[in-house]
Design an enzyme around this catalytic site. Sequence first.
Site, PDB file in Angstrom:
ATOM      1  N   GLY A  20       0.871  -1.185   0.000  1.00 59.76           N
ATOM      2  CA  GLY A  20       0.000   0.000   0.000  1.00 59.76           C
ATOM      3  C   GLY A  20       0.900   1.225   0.000  1.00 59.76           C
ATOM      4  O   GLY A  20       1.891   1.266   0.716  1.00 59.76           O
ATOM      5  N   PHE A  22       3.668   3.628  -0.173  1.00 64.33           N
ATOM      6  CA  PHE A  22       5.122   3.461  -0.343  1.00 64.33           C
ATOM      7  C   PHE A  22       5.659   2.426   0.629  1.00 64.33           C
ATOM      8  O   PHE A  22       6.775   2.521   1.088  1.00 64.33           O
ATOM      9  CB  PHE A  22       5.804   4.815  -0.173  1.00 64.33           C
ATOM     10  CG  PHE A  22       5.340   5.784  -1.221  1.00 64.33           C
ATOM     11  CD1 PHE A  22       4.319   6.696  -0.924  1.00 64.33           C
ATOM     12  CD2 PHE A  22       5.841   5.739  -2.507  1.00 64.33           C
ATOM     13  CE1 PHE A  22       3.836   7.554  -1.896  1.00 64.33           C
ATOM     14  CE2 PHE A  22       5.364   6.610  -3.489  1.00 64.33           C
ATOM     15  CZ  PHE A  22       4.360   7.518  -3.184  1.00 64.33           C
ATOM     16  N   ALA A  23       4.812   1.464   0.937  1.00 69.09           N
ATOM     17  CA  ALA A  23       5.249   0.410   1.854  1.00 69.09           C
ATOM     18  C   ALA A  23       4.749  -0.925   1.343  1.00 69.09           C
ATOM     19  O   ALA A  23       3.742  -0.975   0.631  1.00 69.09           O
ATOM     20  CB  ALA A  23       4.685   0.672   3.246  1.00 69.09           C
ATOM     21  N   LYS A  24       5.495  -1.968   1.684  1.00 67.92           N
ATOM     22  CA  LYS A  24       4.980  -3.313   1.387  1.00 67.92           C
ATOM     23  C   LYS A  24       5.396  -4.231   2.517  1.00 67.92           C
ATOM     24  O   LYS A  24       6.320  -3.926   3.267  1.00 67.92           O
ATOM     25  CB  LYS A  24       5.502  -3.796   0.036  1.00 67.92           C
ATOM     26  CG  LYS A  24       6.971  -4.128  -0.015  1.00 67.92           C
ATOM     27  CD  LYS A  24       7.320  -4.812  -1.331  1.00 67.92           C
ATOM     28  CE  LYS A  24       8.163  -3.916  -2.186  1.00 67.92           C
ATOM     29  NZ  LYS A  24       8.641  -4.600  -3.419  1.00 67.92           N
ATOM     30  N   ASP A 132      -6.270   5.189  14.824  1.00 70.66           N
ATOM     31  CA  ASP A 132      -6.672   4.620  13.527  1.00 70.66           C
ATOM     32  C   ASP A 132      -7.222   3.214  13.731  1.00 70.66           C
ATOM     33  O   ASP A 132      -6.906   2.290  12.982  1.00 70.66           O
ATOM     34  CB  ASP A 132      -5.475   4.603  12.560  1.00 70.66           C
ATOM     35  CG  ASP A 132      -5.931   4.417  11.110  1.00 70.66           C
ATOM     36  OD1 ASP A 132      -5.101   4.085  10.245  1.00 70.66           O
ATOM     37  OD2 ASP A 132      -7.155   4.559  10.851  1.00 70.66           O
TER      38      ASP A 132
HETATM   39  C1  82B Z   1      -3.039 -10.330   4.536  1.00 69.35           C
HETATM   40  N1  82B Z   1      -2.614 -11.570   5.157  1.00 69.35           N
HETATM   41  C2  82B Z   1      -3.179 -12.749   4.832  1.00 69.35           C
HETATM   42  C3  82B Z   1      -2.580 -13.657   5.565  1.00 69.35           C
HETATM   43 BR1  82B Z   1      -3.019 -15.447   5.471  1.00 69.35          BR
HETATM   44  C4  82B Z   1      -1.615 -13.076   6.382  1.00 69.35           C
HETATM   45  C5  82B Z   1      -1.667 -11.752   6.088  1.00 69.35           C
HETATM   46  C6  82B Z   1      -0.826 -10.685   6.675  1.00 69.35           C
HETATM   47  O1  82B Z   1      -0.747  -9.650   6.110  1.00 69.35           O
HETATM   48  N2  82B Z   1      -0.180 -10.961   7.858  1.00 69.35           N
HETATM   49  C7  82B Z   1       0.641 -10.066   8.555  1.00 69.35           C
HETATM   50  N3  82B Z   1       1.408 -10.502   9.574  1.00 69.35           N
HETATM   51  N4  82B Z   1       2.100  -9.441  10.092  1.00 69.35           N
HETATM   52  C8  82B Z   1       1.744  -8.343   9.389  1.00 69.35           C
HETATM   53  C9  82B Z   1       0.845  -8.693   8.427  1.00 69.35           C
HETATM   54  C10 82B Z   1       0.422  -7.489   7.690  1.00 69.35           C
HETATM   55  N5  82B Z   1       1.124  -6.376   8.362  1.00 69.35           N
HETATM   56  C11 82B Z   1       0.893  -5.052   8.110  1.00 69.35           C
HETATM   57  O2  82B Z   1       1.535  -4.173   8.649  1.00 69.35           O
HETATM   58  N6  82B Z   1      -0.127  -4.774   7.220  1.00 69.35           N
HETATM   59  C12 82B Z   1      -0.495  -3.367   6.945  1.00 69.35           C
HETATM   60  C13 82B Z   1      -1.978  -3.339   6.659  1.00 69.35           C
HETATM   61  N7  82B Z   1      -2.522  -1.973   6.854  1.00 69.35           N
HETATM   62  C14 82B Z   1      -3.970  -2.051   7.040  1.00 69.35           C
HETATM   63  C15 82B Z   1      -4.534  -0.790   6.492  1.00 69.35           C
HETATM   64  C16 82B Z   1      -3.478  -0.168   5.649  1.00 69.35           C
HETATM   65  C17 82B Z   1      -2.280  -1.121   5.664  1.00 69.35           C
HETATM   66  C18 82B Z   1       0.307  -2.834   5.792  1.00 69.35           C
HETATM   67  C19 82B Z   1       1.067  -1.695   5.984  1.00 69.35           C
HETATM   68  C20 82B Z   1       1.796  -1.183   4.918  1.00 69.35           C
HETATM   69  C21 82B Z   1       1.752  -1.808   3.657  1.00 69.35           C
HETATM   70  C22 82B Z   1       0.984  -2.962   3.494  1.00 69.35           C
HETATM   71  C23 82B Z   1       0.240  -3.477   4.551  1.00 69.35           C
HETATM   72  C24 82B Z   1       2.056  -6.907   9.382  1.00 69.35           C
HETATM   73  C25 82B Z   1       3.394  -6.398   9.547  1.00 69.35           C
HETATM   74  C26 82B Z   1       2.412  -6.227  10.601  1.00 69.35           C
END
Ligand code: 82B
Length: 345
Positions: A20, A22-24, A132
Amino acid sequence: MSSYAELKGYYHLRETIGSGGFAKVKLAYHALTAEKVAIKIMDKKGLGEDLPRVYTEIAAMKELCHQHICKLYQVIETEDRFFMILEYCPEGELFDYIVAKDRLAEDEARLFFRQIVSAVGYIHNMGYAHRDLKPENLLLDEEQNLRLIDFGLCAKPRGGMENHLLTCCGSPAYAAPELISGKEYLGAEADLWSMGILLYALLCGYLPFDDEKIPQLYKKIQTGKYETPAWLSEGSKQLIGQLLQVDAKRRITINELLNHPWLMKDLNVPVEWHSKYKRQLDEDCITEMAVHYGKTKQEMETLISERKFDYLTATYSLLLEKKIKGRPVRLLHKQNGSSVVRPRS
Ligand SMILES: Cn1cc(Br)cc1C(=O)Nc1[nH]nc2c1CN(C(=O)N[C@H](CN1CCCC1)c1ccccc1)C21CC1
C-alpha cells in the site's frame, strides 16, 4: 525482486503479503530460528512528508509489548529505506474475517472486543492513543487471537493523555465527531468512538455511518444517528450507544469498559489489560544464544538487555516465542563451508 542486501543471511525473504502506498509487507524466515516474520519495507523517498509517521510508529512499537499488539523484533534503517521486522499473523485481517462470515455472533464478537479493549487499555495506560482503530488494523494470529498494528498515526500527547490533540487523522468512517470538527480532542476519547464503530461492524457486518461522499459522511457522524438492526441484543445496543456518544464527555471510558456487563456476560471476569510479557530475561534463551555466539551468559544477558532492536533482539524474542509455543529452544547452527560429502562410488 530486489535482494535487499541488508537482510541477506539474516532473513530469507518470501512473497509479498501486503502492499500500500510506499510500503509493502513481505513474509520472511528468521535464519537462526526458522520462525516466520513479516517485514514491512518502506521507501523513504516515496514517503515524503509522511516520513515522520515511520519514526512515530517505530518509537511507539519499541515501547509497546503486549499479547494483543503485533510485536516489533528489529528495525533496520538504510539511506533510502526502513525495514520493520514484525510478528507474522497467519490468519490475516479481522476485516476479511468479518466479510467472510457476513457478521459475527454476539459471543464471538465479545471475545474479539475484549481483546481490543485489552490492547487499547494497555496503550492508553502507556500514554498512547492509536487514532486509527479499524478491522484492517487488527490481525489474527495462529490461535485466532487479535494483534493491533499500524501505529503510524498514534499520538503520545506531550505531558500525558489529558492534553489535547489537533491533527485530524485516521479513517473517516471511524473518526469521532470532535476529531472531524477540527476542534481540539483527546486521543483516548476518539479511540473509544472508533471502538464503537468497530463493535458495530463486528455485530452487523457493515458501518453505522457510511456515505461515498466525505462531507455527507461527516454530517451523518455529527448527528450521531444510526440504525440498529433487529438482531442486536438490548445489551449490545446499550453498549454501542455508550461508545457512539457524540459528546465525548458523555462517552464511556476505557476503565468503565473493563468490567462492563456486556463484556463480562458468561465470562464474569473483567478484561485483563496488563501485558503478560515479563521483564526479566529467560534463562534458556540466554544460554542458547551465549553458546551460539561464543559469549558468557553474563555478556549475552547484558547485550540483550540493551534492547537495541538489532538482530540480537530479534533472535532473543523469536527464541522466546518458540519456547512459549513449546518448540525446542534451539538456534540453527552455522553450517560450516563444506559441501555435502558424497560417499565414494
Ligand atoms: C493479509 N494476510 C493474509 C494472511 Br493469510 C496473512 C496476512 C498478513 O498480512 N499478515 C501479517 N502478519 N504481520 C503483518 C501482516 C500485515 N502487516 C501489516 O503491517 N499490514 C499493513 C496493513 N494496513 C492495514 C490498512 C493499511 C495497511 C500494511 C502496511 C503497509 C503496507 C501494506 C500493509 C504486518 C506487519 C504487521
